[in-house]
Scaffold this active site. Sequence first.
Site, PDB file in Angstrom:
ATOM      1  N   LYS A 269      79.789  50.354  63.238  1.00 30.10           N
ATOM      2  CA  LYS A 269      80.538  49.245  63.857  1.00 30.10           C
ATOM      3  C   LYS A 269      81.710  49.848  64.615  1.00 30.10           C
ATOM      4  O   LYS A 269      82.569  50.522  64.026  1.00 30.10           O
ATOM      5  CB  LYS A 269      81.048  48.277  62.780  1.00 30.10           C
ATOM      6  CG  LYS A 269      82.061  47.241  63.305  1.00 30.10           C
ATOM      7  CD  LYS A 269      82.541  46.281  62.212  1.00 30.10           C
ATOM      8  CE  LYS A 269      83.695  45.401  62.682  1.00 30.10           C
ATOM      9  NZ  LYS A 269      84.224  44.512  61.628  1.00 30.10           N
ATOM     10  N   ASP A 274      90.226  44.363  66.583  1.00 25.24           N
ATOM     11  CA  ASP A 274      89.731  43.082  66.080  1.00 25.24           C
ATOM     12  C   ASP A 274      90.892  42.121  65.857  1.00 25.24           C
ATOM     13  O   ASP A 274      91.568  42.163  64.837  1.00 25.24           O
ATOM     14  CB  ASP A 274      88.958  43.305  64.763  1.00 25.24           C
ATOM     15  CG  ASP A 274      88.364  42.005  64.211  1.00 25.24           C
ATOM     16  OD1 ASP A 274      88.355  41.000  64.950  1.00 25.24           O
ATOM     17  OD2 ASP A 274      87.896  42.018  63.051  1.00 25.24           O
ATOM     18  N   LYS A 281      93.359  36.210  63.689  1.00 26.50           N
ATOM     19  CA  LYS A 281      93.901  36.695  62.417  1.00 26.50           C
ATOM     20  C   LYS A 281      95.408  36.437  62.351  1.00 26.50           C
ATOM     21  O   LYS A 281      96.054  36.356  63.396  1.00 26.50           O
ATOM     22  CB  LYS A 281      93.706  38.223  62.327  1.00 26.50           C
ATOM     23  CG  LYS A 281      92.292  38.675  62.065  1.00 26.50           C
ATOM     24  CD  LYS A 281      92.229  40.208  62.006  1.00 26.50           C
ATOM     25  CE  LYS A 281      90.812  40.697  61.779  1.00 26.50           C
ATOM     26  NZ  LYS A 281      90.242  40.314  60.485  1.00 26.50           N
ATOM     27  N   ASP A 292      89.116  49.243  63.286  1.00 21.74           N
ATOM     28  CA  ASP A 292      87.898  48.503  62.972  1.00 21.74           C
ATOM     29  C   ASP A 292      86.674  49.189  63.589  1.00 21.74           C
ATOM     30  O   ASP A 292      85.575  48.641  63.581  1.00 21.74           O
ATOM     31  CB  ASP A 292      88.045  47.052  63.470  1.00 21.74           C
ATOM     32  CG  ASP A 292      87.175  46.076  62.689  1.00 21.74           C
ATOM     33  OD1 ASP A 292      86.729  46.430  61.574  1.00 21.74           O
ATOM     34  OD2 ASP A 292      86.925  44.971  63.199  1.00 21.74           O
ATOM     35  N   ASP A 351      85.817  35.780  63.792  1.00 28.02           N
ATOM     36  CA  ASP A 351      86.335  36.986  63.118  1.00 28.02           C
ATOM     37  C   ASP A 351      85.229  37.683  62.310  1.00 28.02           C
ATOM     38  O   ASP A 351      85.410  38.806  61.852  1.00 28.02           O
ATOM     39  CB  ASP A 351      87.506  36.592  62.205  1.00 28.02           C
ATOM     40  CG  ASP A 351      88.357  37.788  61.803  1.00 28.02           C
ATOM     41  OD1 ASP A 351      88.166  38.876  62.397  1.00 28.02           O
ATOM     42  OD2 ASP A 351      89.207  37.640  60.908  1.00 28.02           O
ATOM     43  N   GLU A 353      82.735  39.193  63.356  1.00 26.59           N
ATOM     44  CA  GLU A 353      82.104  39.727  64.568  1.00 26.59           C
ATOM     45  C   GLU A 353      81.301  41.002  64.328  1.00 26.59           C
ATOM     46  O   GLU A 353      80.363  41.289  65.058  1.00 26.59           O
ATOM     47  CB  GLU A 353      83.184  39.982  65.642  1.00 26.59           C
ATOM     48  CG  GLU A 353      83.928  41.322  65.552  1.00 26.59           C
ATOM     49  CD  GLU A 353      84.727  41.528  64.264  1.00 26.59           C
ATOM     50  OE1 GLU A 353      85.042  40.523  63.602  1.00 26.59           O
ATOM     51  OE2 GLU A 353      85.023  42.687  63.919  1.00 26.59           O
ATOM     52  N   ARG A 355      79.169  41.949  62.108  1.00 27.38           N
ATOM     53  CA  ARG A 355      77.736  41.747  61.830  1.00 27.38           C
ATOM     54  C   ARG A 355      76.971  41.426  63.100  1.00 27.38           C
ATOM     55  O   ARG A 355      75.805  41.761  63.242  1.00 27.38           O
ATOM     56  CB  ARG A 355      77.574  40.662  60.756  1.00 27.38           C
ATOM     57  CG  ARG A 355      78.115  39.312  61.132  1.00 27.38           C
ATOM     58  CD  ARG A 355      78.347  38.403  59.923  1.00 27.38           C
ATOM     59  NE  ARG A 355      79.539  38.776  59.157  1.00 27.38           N
ATOM     60  CZ  ARG A 355      79.898  38.200  58.024  1.00 27.38           C
ATOM     61  NH1 ARG A 355      79.190  37.217  57.534  1.00 27.38           N
ATOM     62  NH2 ARG A 355      80.988  38.593  57.387  1.00 27.38           N
TER      63      ARG A 355
HETATM   64  N1  BES Z   1      87.269  43.854  60.478  1.00 25.66           N
HETATM   65  C1  BES Z   1      87.317  42.795  59.566  1.00 25.66           C
HETATM   66  C2  BES Z   1      87.221  43.228  58.104  1.00 25.66           C
HETATM   67  C3  BES Z   1      88.315  44.099  57.583  1.00 25.66           C
HETATM   68  C4  BES Z   1      89.438  43.529  56.997  1.00 25.66           C
HETATM   69  C5  BES Z   1      88.212  45.475  57.616  1.00 25.66           C
HETATM   70  C6  BES Z   1      90.439  44.353  56.495  1.00 25.66           C
HETATM   71  C7  BES Z   1      89.206  46.284  57.109  1.00 25.66           C
HETATM   72  C8  BES Z   1      90.311  45.723  56.552  1.00 25.66           C
HETATM   73  C9  BES Z   1      86.151  41.830  59.828  1.00 25.66           C
HETATM   74  O1  BES Z   1      85.734  41.733  61.136  1.00 25.66           O
HETATM   75  C10 BES Z   1      86.624  40.464  59.412  1.00 25.66           C
HETATM   76  O2  BES Z   1      87.582  40.000  59.923  1.00 25.66           O
HETATM   77  N2  BES Z   1      85.919  39.879  58.484  1.00 25.66           N
HETATM   78  C11 BES Z   1      86.261  38.599  57.971  1.00 25.66           C
HETATM   79  C12 BES Z   1      84.953  37.899  57.721  1.00 25.66           C
HETATM   80  C13 BES Z   1      85.093  36.444  57.390  1.00 25.66           C
HETATM   81  C14 BES Z   1      85.607  35.678  58.571  1.00 25.66           C
HETATM   82  C15 BES Z   1      83.742  35.940  56.956  1.00 25.66           C
HETATM   83  C16 BES Z   1      87.057  38.742  56.686  1.00 25.66           C
HETATM   84  O3  BES Z   1      86.766  39.656  55.921  1.00 25.66           O
HETATM   85  O4  BES Z   1      87.985  37.975  56.496  1.00 25.66           O
HETATM   86 ZN    ZN Z   2      86.080  43.424  62.321  1.00 22.74          ZN
HETATM   87 ZN    ZN Z   3      86.805  40.320  62.288  1.00 24.29          ZN
END
Ligand code: BES
Ligand code: ZN
Ligand code: ZN
Length: 507
Positions: A269, A274, A281, A292, A351, A353, A355
């Site tokens: 990824k 992000d 966020k 990210d 967010d 994204e 996947r």
């Molecule tokens: N890049 C983030 C996940 C992340 C968070 C990585 C903190 C490293 C540290 C990912 O894209 C994300 O924001 N995921 C969301 C998914 C949710 C919206 C289902 C999350 O984990 O809140």
């Molecule tokens: Zn992300």
């Molecule tokens: Zn994200």
Amino acid sequence: MTLNINFLQKTKTLNDTIILPIYEGKKTIGDIDPIDSDIKKLINSVLKNQKLFYGKKDEIYLIPTPEHKSLDNIVLIGFGHKKEFTNLDAENMGGKIWSTLKKCKAEKAYVFLSQLGLTKKNHEAELAARFALGLKLRSYEFNTYKTDNKNKKGKNLTKITISTNAQSLASAIYKNYKANAEGVFLARDLMNEPPNNLYPASFATKVRKDLKPLGVEIDIFDEKKMEKLGFHSHLAVGKGSARQPRVLIMRWNGLSKNSKSEPIAFIGKGVTFDTGGISIKPGAGMEDMKMDMGGAAAVVGLIKSLATRKAKTNVVGIVGLAENMPSANAYRPGDIIKSMDGKTIEVLNTDAEGRLVLIDALTYVQKTFKPKMIVDLATLTGAMMVALGTEYCGAFVNQDKLWEQLNEASSQSGEKLWRMPLDNAYMNEMKSKIADLKNLGGRYGGACSAAGFLQHFIKDNKTSWAHLDIAGKMIHKTDSDTAPAGGIGFGVRVLDRLIANNYEKKS
Ligand code: BES
Ligand code: ZN
Ligand code: ZN
């Protein structure tokens, strides 16, 4: 400043700093050539007073010797009981010693490892090489943007010599570890770069510049090509950004042309920043989201490691690069997009994204290269950190055999993995009412439902697949034994081991 480490059976002179490993409870050292009687007396006076230094595993004691004609410092390191000291201990000790040497402004150091009287050559060579690897890994610095560092004159630690009775074996092992470290350093460099300078196109061209000279074949797909090939889900994520998405493909062919082996594939990824997109966020800590792309960085680092050590294996690395931004062009919650595979996906949160980027790479790699094994790495979910914290990386693996191989590589490299569940229930959780799938699961177990979403895109159950959610292993907030604070470069070492143990032709 690069740190050179070499192995010698013996030294003739004493200068700058010497490092002496001592077993627990030892009260004297015998004659060690070329340690003179004054130095021996000084060391023994410290050893006799067991309060100052006892030789317990991981203990470090510094004795400055400003009066000596050529020596500046003696460093005693505790080795604990014989056999107690593991390869990983040696690596961590190497890293700790780097900090000690920096503190005492050493430029050169000599490690009397051969004095331990280890009987097995293989064991001694491995310990010496791991000690060297720890030093090397900890010596990483990211100071590209420090303007005062460029002109700074002063002492730099540049040379370490390790005495060992298994000199040539230790050098041979370290040669591969050094290649690993170079891969880790490239991954860390990419992660630490600021997102105004590192975006999809610049990521891809930087990697091309770095890896092409090592014999890695590189392909970069721009938006037009991605459109043609059907990377629609990935393209949707990048729509909100002025920086266009890219796909970067790296091929390392270490096997001879006529050996017909399907490659193994690694997918990363690469979200270069992000923001969360329209589902934006919160502000606090958002700067960390420049990392990210840690999964992509690990894949690049792995390919660098393999190419540097000329590994006899065929590997394809593919990284999906995009910047997730909110804008008038951005994709939105409610959109329905079509993946390369043909499945439709209802976007419920922009967010989630990562996947969406990964699935097109998964489909492309299976269609194009028919790999026998796929590992993807992604800073995918905050939920992964909630589950395992920052010590372990979660590993979702569809075949027990691959898990066993990963687990073995993990305990050898020290990059910790913990197996997480794959289950049809998680796949079902990701089904949408109005499209085939949705990109958001329920309130709990977000790392598992994310893995369940990805599993919809593994075409054939016979393909071994592992998904590593490295969210918790993205960044060190403070210095660790073998890495300064910053991007970790997690994944390079465990996957290099996985390949060396199982997917490489032995010469
Ligand atoms: N890049 C983030 C996940 C992340 C968070 C990585 C903190 C490293 C540290 C990912 O894209 C994300 O924001 N995921 C969301 C998914 C949710 C919206 C289902 C999350 O984990 O809140
Ligand atoms: Zn992300
Ligand atoms: Zn994200």
